[in-house]
Design a protein around this motif. Sequence first.
Motif, PDB file in Angstrom:
ATOM      1  N   LEU A 106       0.836  -1.209   0.000  1.00  0.00           N
ATOM      2  CA  LEU A 106       0.000   0.000   0.000  1.00  0.00           C
ATOM      3  C   LEU A 106       0.872   1.261   0.000  1.00  0.00           C
ATOM      4  O   LEU A 106       0.583   2.229  -0.704  1.00  0.00           O
ATOM      5  N   GLU A 107       1.943   1.217   0.788  1.00  0.00           N
ATOM      6  CA  GLU A 107       2.863   2.361   0.840  1.00  0.00           C
ATOM      7  C   GLU A 107       3.548   2.562  -0.514  1.00  0.00           C
ATOM      8  O   GLU A 107       3.601   3.675  -1.027  1.00  0.00           O
ATOM      9  N   ASN A 108       4.031   1.441  -1.082  1.00  0.00           N
ATOM     10  CA  ASN A 108       4.775   1.526  -2.342  1.00  0.00           C
ATOM     11  C   ASN A 108       3.930   2.085  -3.477  1.00  0.00           C
ATOM     12  O   ASN A 108       4.441   2.754  -4.373  1.00  0.00           O
ATOM     13  N   VAL A 109       2.628   1.799  -3.467  1.00  0.00           N
ATOM     14  CA  VAL A 109       1.786   2.310  -4.559  1.00  0.00           C
ATOM     15  C   VAL A 109       1.168   3.667  -4.220  1.00  0.00           C
ATOM     16  O   VAL A 109       0.404   4.232  -4.994  1.00  0.00           O
ATOM     17  N   GLY A 110       1.496   4.199  -3.050  1.00  0.00           N
ATOM     18  CA  GLY A 110       1.038   5.563  -2.725  1.00  0.00           C
ATOM     19  C   GLY A 110      -0.292   5.635  -2.001  1.00  0.00           C
ATOM     20  O   GLY A 110      -0.825   6.728  -1.777  1.00  0.00           O
ATOM     21  N   MET A 111      -0.855   4.487  -1.601  1.00  0.00           N
ATOM     22  CA  MET A 111      -2.184   4.512  -0.976  1.00  0.00           C
ATOM     23  C   MET A 111      -2.183   5.023   0.453  1.00  0.00           C
ATOM     24  O   MET A 111      -3.230   5.283   1.028  1.00  0.00           O
ATOM     25  N   THR A 112      -0.997   5.162   1.073  1.00  0.00           N
ATOM     26  CA  THR A 112      -0.972   5.655   2.454  1.00  0.00           C
ATOM     27  C   THR A 112      -0.611   7.148   2.505  1.00  0.00           C
ATOM     28  O   THR A 112      -0.433   7.698   3.586  1.00  0.00           O
ATOM     29  N   ARG A 113      -0.545   7.800   1.335  1.00  0.00           N
ATOM     30  CA  ARG A 113      -0.199   9.236   1.312  1.00  0.00           C
ATOM     31  C   ARG A 113      -1.276  10.071   1.988  1.00  0.00           C
ATOM     32  O   ARG A 113      -2.468   9.769   1.881  1.00  0.00           O
ATOM     33  N   PRO A 169      -5.283   9.932  -0.651  1.00  0.00           N
ATOM     34  CA  PRO A 169      -5.271   8.472  -0.801  1.00  0.00           C
ATOM     35  C   PRO A 169      -5.614   7.706   0.478  1.00  0.00           C
ATOM     36  O   PRO A 169      -6.389   6.745   0.448  1.00  0.00           O
ATOM     37  N   ILE A 170      -5.062   8.125   1.634  1.00  0.00           N
ATOM     38  CA  ILE A 170      -5.297   7.333   2.851  1.00  0.00           C
ATOM     39  C   ILE A 170      -6.777   7.393   3.266  1.00  0.00           C
ATOM     40  O   ILE A 170      -7.310   6.447   3.845  1.00  0.00           O
ATOM     41  N   GLN A 171      -7.442   8.517   2.918  1.00  0.00           N
ATOM     42  CA  GLN A 171      -8.872   8.603   3.251  1.00  0.00           C
ATOM     43  C   GLN A 171      -9.679   7.691   2.333  1.00  0.00           C
ATOM     44  O   GLN A 171     -10.674   7.077   2.749  1.00  0.00           O
ATOM     45  N   PHE A 172      -9.245   7.578   1.064  1.00  0.00           N
ATOM     46  CA  PHE A 172      -9.919   6.648   0.146  1.00  0.00           C
ATOM     47  C   PHE A 172      -9.697   5.209   0.619  1.00  0.00           C
ATOM     48  O   PHE A 172     -10.630   4.393   0.629  1.00  0.00           O
ATOM     49  N   LEU A 173      -8.466   4.926   1.063  1.00  0.00           N
ATOM     50  CA  LEU A 173      -8.165   3.578   1.577  1.00  0.00           C
ATOM     51  C   LEU A 173      -9.079   3.252   2.761  1.00  0.00           C
ATOM     52  O   LEU A 173      -9.597   2.134   2.874  1.00  0.00           O
ATOM     53  N   LYS A 174      -9.317   4.233   3.629  1.00  0.00           N
ATOM     54  CA  LYS A 174     -10.197   4.024   4.792  1.00  0.00           C
ATOM     55  C   LYS A 174     -11.604   3.598   4.333  1.00  0.00           C
ATOM     56  O   LYS A 174     -12.233   2.736   4.945  1.00  0.00           O
ATOM     57  N   THR A 175     -12.054   4.200   3.238  1.00  0.00           N
ATOM     58  CA  THR A 175     -13.373   3.850   2.712  1.00  0.00           C
ATOM     59  C   THR A 175     -13.425   2.378   2.289  1.00  0.00           C
ATOM     60  O   THR A 175     -14.450   1.711   2.414  1.00  0.00           O
ATOM     61  N   LEU A 176     -12.293   1.888   1.777  1.00  0.00           N
ATOM     62  CA  LEU A 176     -12.266   0.500   1.277  1.00  0.00           C
ATOM     63  C   LEU A 176     -12.107  -0.538   2.392  1.00  0.00           C
ATOM     64  O   LEU A 176     -12.541  -1.676   2.254  1.00  0.00           O
ATOM     65  N   LEU A 177     -11.451  -0.148   3.477  1.00  0.00           N
ATOM     66  CA  LEU A 177     -11.125  -1.125   4.534  1.00  0.00           C
ATOM     67  C   LEU A 177     -12.338  -1.401   5.416  1.00  0.00           C
ATOM     68  O   LEU A 177     -13.245  -0.574   5.523  1.00  0.00           O
ATOM     69  N   PRO A 178     -12.362  -2.573   6.092  1.00  0.00           N
ATOM     70  CA  PRO A 178     -13.467  -2.858   7.012  1.00  0.00           C
ATOM     71  C   PRO A 178     -13.537  -1.809   8.120  1.00  0.00           C
ATOM     72  O   PRO A 178     -12.491  -1.365   8.610  1.00  0.00           O
ATOM     73  N   ASP A 179     -14.741  -1.425   8.490  1.00  0.00           N
ATOM     74  CA  ASP A 179     -14.922  -0.535   9.635  1.00  0.00           C
ATOM     75  C   ASP A 179     -14.406  -1.290  10.867  1.00  0.00           C
ATOM     76  O   ASP A 179     -14.839  -2.415  11.127  1.00  0.00           O
ATOM     77  N   PRO A 180     -13.491  -0.674  11.652  1.00  0.00           N
ATOM     78  CA  PRO A 180     -12.923  -1.394  12.803  1.00  0.00           C
ATOM     79  C   PRO A 180     -13.984  -1.962  13.748  1.00  0.00           C
ATOM     80  O   PRO A 180     -13.791  -3.033  14.324  1.00  0.00           O
ATOM     81  N   THR A 181     -15.133  -1.278  13.873  1.00  0.00           N
ATOM     82  CA  THR A 181     -16.171  -1.803  14.785  1.00  0.00           C
ATOM     83  C   THR A 181     -16.753  -3.113  14.259  1.00  0.00           C
ATOM     84  O   THR A 181     -17.222  -3.943  15.023  1.00  0.00           O
ATOM     85  N   SER A 182     -16.704  -3.296  12.915  1.00  0.00           N
ATOM     86  CA  SER A 182     -17.310  -4.500  12.331  1.00  0.00           C
ATOM     87  C   SER A 182     -16.456  -5.748  12.571  1.00  0.00           C
ATOM     88  O   SER A 182     -16.888  -6.875  12.327  1.00  0.00           O
TER      89      SER A 182
END
Length: 396
Positions: A261-268, A281-294
């Motif tokens: 994820l870092e190498n492709v720039g998704m954690t920027r 990018p990191i906010q878009f990644l958050k949208t894709l990842l499971p909600d921590p509460t779930s």
Amino acid sequence: MIKNVLLIGVGGVGQVFVRKWDLLDPKPFSLHVASRRKSSCDAVRSKCTSPFDTYEVDANDVGAVAQLIKKTNADLVVNLALPYQDLSIMDACLQSGSHYLDTANYEPPDAAKFEYSWQWAYQERFKQAGLMAVLGCGFDPGMTNIYCAHALKHHFDSIETVDILDCNGGSHGHPFATNFNPEINIREITQRGRFFEDGEWKETDPLSVKIDFDFPGVGVRSAYLMYHEELESLALHLPGVQRIRFWMTFSESYLTHLKVLENVGMTRIDPVIHNGVEIIPIQFLKTLLPDPTSLAENYSGKTSIGCLISGVKDGEPKSIFIYNVCDHHECFLEVGSQAISYTTGVPALLGAVLMMDGSWNAPGVFNLEQLNPDPFMARIEKFGLPYKEIAHVALS
Ligand code: NDP
């Protein structure tokens, strides 16, 4: 007269705060719950039996938060929203005469800093207003700071080294997910490693130093040296401490995903233009990842987090490990959450109780190691986070 607490932010951690408060009998204070979306507050209220009012508020809006504090007659605001909102909520507390508690240092949205300078700058204003601000009352920071204060008060004449060891030995079944807000979590892990030694800060490449440690309740795991915000306050407040480090465990799979994820720039965390639209990018990644509460429902295994402390007592060298082990599934059965949210929300709740019953009562801005650890350590087991203290060989 029963006091009023206004909670802002009911994500993973906020939900634990509310559900645990719901279980307290008698109630130490009345609760008012606000978040960016009122629906988040109403969702947790539907799982509780005790009544409380819910509100929608943008915590970035100082005026709106101050108004809500006045409307709810809040004696204390518990900030379990995101670190970006710490300063606006502190300003609102000063405007409307309320005490303040949070679990994470202020972060500017456009740079990962993990430092207390902005919040420490409120010292004089809180003092002059006769108000108290308690910073970092989660697990780490939080319990770890209290463990150090407790060790200094009851086990050592002087502390020489502290190693904070944080292990999540649990499994949620997803190839990659974060256990709390992904944006904050990934920012924290991808920054350069840093630790305090012989009066100066030393840096390492991110996650480049590791040790194997036998975590009670979990077993041997690789833990990586990284920077964590409580190092800053502990280095300042533990007199004469020579070295403080923070270690966290990660699985190989987690690290591989993170690297890609870092190498492709998704954690920027800086904006990029995508199809003419500005995105972070990191906010878009958050949208894709499971909600921590779930993650809670299928989480198995345990967290094991503690402080390995060495120093001198009565002229003799001594070292101890103070730690808590917390089971993900037991947390789910009790309040519908996983252990990372639980181990953060429970200390925040006990901190609020101690501020409201006067056990912690002083004007100014405080990190937890500056407060009396005794009332906290006396009650934390009953609140759900028992601790153990064992003799243990210090790390080299
Ligand atoms: P989540 O992302 O799950 O929840 C954050 C909540 O804040 C959401 O409910 C969201 O509201 C609310 N929120 C976000 N922006 C605003 C805003 N502008 N105004 C009002 N509410 C807002 O995060 P977590 O629960 O995982 O973490 C909460 C805090 O705890 C974070 O600061 C995190 O860094 C800290 N933390 C501390 C730990 C420790 O040990 N010290 C460990 C883990 C976390 P809505 O749902 O309404 O949209």
